[in-house]
Scaffold this active site. Structure first.
Site, mmCIF file in Angstrom:
data_model
loop_
_atom_site.group_PDB
_atom_site.id
_atom_site.type_symbol
_atom_site.label_atom_id
_atom_site.label_comp_id
_atom_site.label_asym_id
_atom_site.label_seq_id
_atom_site.Cartn_x
_atom_site.Cartn_y
_atom_site.Cartn_z
ATOM 1 N N TYR A 1 0.097 -25.349 -20.866
ATOM 2 C CA TYR A 1 1.215 -25.966 -21.590
ATOM 3 C C TYR A 1 2.272 -26.521 -20.654
ATOM 4 O O TYR A 1 3.291 -27.037 -21.109
ATOM 5 C CB TYR A 1 1.860 -24.933 -22.515
ATOM 6 N N GLY A 2 2.073 -26.399 -19.352
ATOM 7 C CA GLY A 2 3.102 -26.824 -18.400
ATOM 8 C C GLY A 2 2.509 -27.681 -17.312
ATOM 9 O O GLY A 2 1.857 -28.686 -17.584
ATOM 10 N N LEU B 1 0.000 -27.285 -15.552
ATOM 11 C CA LEU B 1 -1.461 -27.394 -15.591
ATOM 12 C C LEU B 1 -1.949 -28.422 -16.611
ATOM 13 O O LEU B 1 -3.152 -28.645 -16.745
ATOM 14 C CB LEU B 1 -2.103 -26.033 -15.856
ATOM 15 N N ALA C 1 -1.268 -31.400 -16.005
ATOM 16 C CA ALA C 1 -1.526 -32.494 -15.063
ATOM 17 C C ALA C 1 -2.892 -32.289 -14.424
ATOM 18 O O ALA C 1 -3.108 -31.312 -13.703
ATOM 19 C CB ALA C 1 -0.440 -32.551 -13.996
ATOM 20 N N GLU D 1 -0.384 -18.362 -11.185
ATOM 21 C CA GLU D 1 0.640 -18.100 -12.204
ATOM 22 C C GLU D 1 1.571 -16.957 -11.817
ATOM 23 O O GLU D 1 2.624 -16.795 -12.404
ATOM 24 C CB GLU D 1 -0.006 -17.846 -13.568
#
Length: 151
Positions: free
Chosen positions: A15-16, A18, A20, A83
């Site tokens: 959702y962030g 990643l 991209a 993470e």
């Protein structure tokens, strides 16, 4: 001779940063198949002083993201390391955008639900414009460090 058990593959909701493909390619050496998905009753926060987001449960909010599919155990280990300790990998239920199918997948949830540094809403397009280039450098350095032989 018995056949080796097929490796267990994982699905991970991202959702962030990643979202991209460029970041995922540096970490996993490939871009796995993905599907757009919604995580219901969560919110994607910005974090003061950080360029990446956090998600936490919030009633009546939704987080749009993607489910990365076919993630190997080794790739999951890389994502766990990337993470870091502030996130907890947990099973969550997402809905696929294309067909509303519900799936149980892994997601990285912010560990401190009372973190005073969480605010507002994180914006992927703004992050890409302002931070992607530097983030790719940091991600490449992270992988070089991770792949160093251990003494």
């Amino acid at each position: 001779m018995a056949a080796a058990a097929a490796p267990r593959l994982h699905s991970v909701f991202v959702y962030g940063t990643l979202l991209a493909d460029e970041v995922v390619r540096v970490l996993l050496k490939r871009v796995p198949p993905s599907s757009p998905a919604i995580l219901h009753n969560y919110h994607r926060f910005s974090i003061k002083g950080r360029v990446y987001p956090a998600i936490l449960p919030v009633d009546c909010k939704n987080v749009a993201g993607e489910v990365l599919q076919g993630i190997t155990d080794q790739e999951l280990d890389v994502l766990d390391s990337f993470e870091d300790v502030e996130y907890e990998r947990r099973a969550v239920e997402v809905s696929l955008v294309d067909n509303s199918e519900k799936l149980i997948v892994d997601a990285y949830i912010w560990g401190n639900k009372d973190d005073p540094n969480l605010y507002g809403e994180w914006d992927f397009e703004e992050w890409k414009r302002l931070h992607l280039e530097d983030y790719l450098v940091m991600t490449t350095e992270f992988m070089e460090e991770l792949e160093k032989p251990q003494d």
